[in-house]
Enzyme design. Structure first.
Site, mmCIF file in Angstrom:
data_model
loop_
_atom_site.group_PDB
_atom_site.id
_atom_site.type_symbol
_atom_site.label_atom_id
_atom_site.label_comp_id
_atom_site.label_asym_id
_atom_site.label_seq_id
_atom_site.Cartn_x
_atom_site.Cartn_y
_atom_site.Cartn_z
ATOM 1 N N GLU A 249 0.881 -1.173 0.000
ATOM 2 C CA GLU A 249 0.000 0.000 0.000
ATOM 3 C C GLU A 249 0.912 1.214 0.000
ATOM 4 O O GLU A 249 1.599 1.491 0.979
ATOM 5 C CB GLU A 249 -0.928 -0.010 1.215
ATOM 6 N N CYS A 283 -1.987 8.752 3.561
ATOM 7 C CA CYS A 283 -1.825 8.272 2.188
ATOM 8 C C CYS A 283 -3.056 8.562 1.340
ATOM 9 O O CYS A 283 -2.948 9.000 0.197
ATOM 10 C CB CYS A 283 -1.537 6.767 2.176
#
Length: 477
Positions: A249, A283
């Protein structure tokens, strides 16, 4: 604080340490060991042994052990939250919220693990299989390296460690060098709760050394990594050398699209939530604000007025709403990126100043779609670059021009428009009439393009940390 190897709190074999600094005041909180290559090799060897024992523990007992861990977290929740706030610079209210997520996540993964049933392929499903019955079972992949970034260490500890352990794997945690203390405490609580020695360990030290030694070890069978795209690509290469399973990720530069019929007031509130939370170090935070030209001025003005109401200050203060970045180095990088954006045509209408690790919430208008920030430059801080557009096709084009594809969002009163944009955005998740900063523990979370490989969540993580075995009952019928 110490590492945990084979159920014991240990120093580095050469006794080297790294200072952990409170970014809000520059004071040393504690030290952690700087693991050596021998320490890493030892931890992996102990993980291999511990995993074999842990895998034999019945699932209902594993669940009970993790529920005991949850109870221990509850007993220590304020100490954990204070440590997380001090070492990360996030407001204590946010730190408390992150600790409160631990029982939600662990209980969700426990429930899911108990319903991961195998499947039966009956005889006669295809030609020449009339007498054979096939069944599938899931088995642990083995030793799992859990590489965790600084921004949400506890949330990502939950996402990686809980399913890895419940699937019968050994988990070796590699926290960020900036803020490893809370995760050391959580790992210690897992040992105290009864997880087999070696099945849960934590190694501290520089990622460029300890992380590489860990991910390059051929006895590490899977790597679950959250962090920058650059380090993720290096991790992927390390894993390829010994065919380790990988879930990545990585970075994001999420598009926040406001169509001409979008609710500006809602968009402003969602910007505060989706861009200012954790001082913008998220993020999946919205990072490119693509606003219809008829609304961009009103959006920017209302946003500035709303930002003025945010209380900045000491993260340890209960009333603080916005803390500092993880380090002064990180704040200097945000400062550089803002200056570059201004040089490329943007205009600062609010903020733009740095004080140590603190960086003011900043709004930049007039940002051209050719600017770095409009494409691939991810600003990990409380910065809102506003990019105007005229047509929906142009908005989607700007959004998809990035190499990243983590999440995105669209504000509109028309569900048909919302669905059309959601279908066209090249990213792993789309929020309608909300900021892209959205991640429930249940949902599969992951990105397209350079934002990653694989997904995490109660629905999907077990697919990343288990192997499927088919057992054939040949000529059973």
């Amino acid at each position: 604080m110490k590492m945990i190897i084979d159920g014991k709190a240990v120093d580095a074999s050469n006794e080297a340490v790294i200072e952990v600094i409170n970014p809000a005041n520059g004071k040393v909180i504690d030290t952690v060991p700087a693991a050596t290559e021998a320490d890493v090799a030892n931890a992996v060897a102990k993980a291999k042994l511990g995993q074999k024992i842990w895998a034999k523990v019945p699932l209902h007992e594993k669940g009970d052990i993790l529920l005991k861990f949850v109870a221990l977290v509850d007993e220590n929740k304020e100490k954990l939250a204070r440590t997380l706030s001090d070492e990360t610079g996030k407001p204590i209210s946010e730190a408390r919220g992150e600790i409160a997520n631990i029982p939600i996540a662990f209980k969700g993964f426990i429930e899911r693990a108990k319903h991961l049933y195998g499947e039966i392929i009956p005889n006669g499903q295809e030609k020449n299989q009339e007498h054979n019955v096939l069944l599938t079972i899931r088995e642990p992949v083995g030793v799992v390296a859990c590489v965790i970034p600084f921004n949400f260490p506890c949330d990502l500890f939950d996402q990686k460690v809980a399913p890895a352990l419940l699937a019968g794997n050994a988990a070796i945690v590699k926290p960020s060098t900036d803020n490893p203390l809370t995760l050391c405490m959580l790992t210690e609580l897992l040992v105290k709760a009864g997880v087999t020695n070696g099945a849960i360990q934590i190694l501290t030290g520089k990622g460029s050394q300890v992380g590489n030694w860990l991910c390059q070890n051929p006895d590490v069978h899977a790597i679950t990594f959250t962090g920058s795209t650059e380090v993720g690509l290096e991790t992927y290469k390390n894993a390829a050398n010994h065919l380790a399973h990988v879930a990545l990720e990585l970075g994001g530069n999420d598009a926040f699209i406001v169509w001409k019929d979008g609710d500006v007031d809602l968009a402003v509130e969602e910007t505060i939530w989706g861009r200012m939370y954790n001082t913008g170090q998220v993020c999946c935070a919205s990072k490119r604000f693509i606003v219809h030209n008829s609304l961009k001025d009103a959006f920017a003005q209302k946003l500035v007025e709303r930002i003025k109401k945010i209380k900045l200050g000491d993260p340890a203060d209960d009333s603080t709403q916005l803390g500092c970045l993880i380090s002064e180095k990180a704040a200097i990088e945000v400062e550089r990126q803002v200056e570059l954006t201004v040089s490329q045509g943007g205009k600062i209408i609010h903020g733009g100043k740095r004080n140590g690790a603190f960086y003011e919430p900043t709004v930049i208008t007039g940002v051209p779609k050719t600017a770095d920030v409009s494409i691939d430059m991810e600003i990990f801080g409380p910065v809102v670059p506003v990019i105007g557009f005229d047509t929906l096709e142009e908005a989607v084009e700007i959004a998809n021009s990035s190499k990243f594809g983590l999440c995105g969002c669209i504000f509109t009163a028309d569900i048909k428009t919302a669905w059309q944009v959601a279908a066209q955005l090249e990213c792993g998740g789309v929020v309608i009439n909300g900021a892209s900063f959205f991640r429930s523990f249940e949902m599969p979370f992951g990105g397209y393009k350079y934002s990653g490989i694989g997904t995490e969540g109660v629905m999907s993580t077990f697919d990343e940390v288990t192997l499927t075995k088919t057992i054939v009952l040949k000529n059973i019928l």
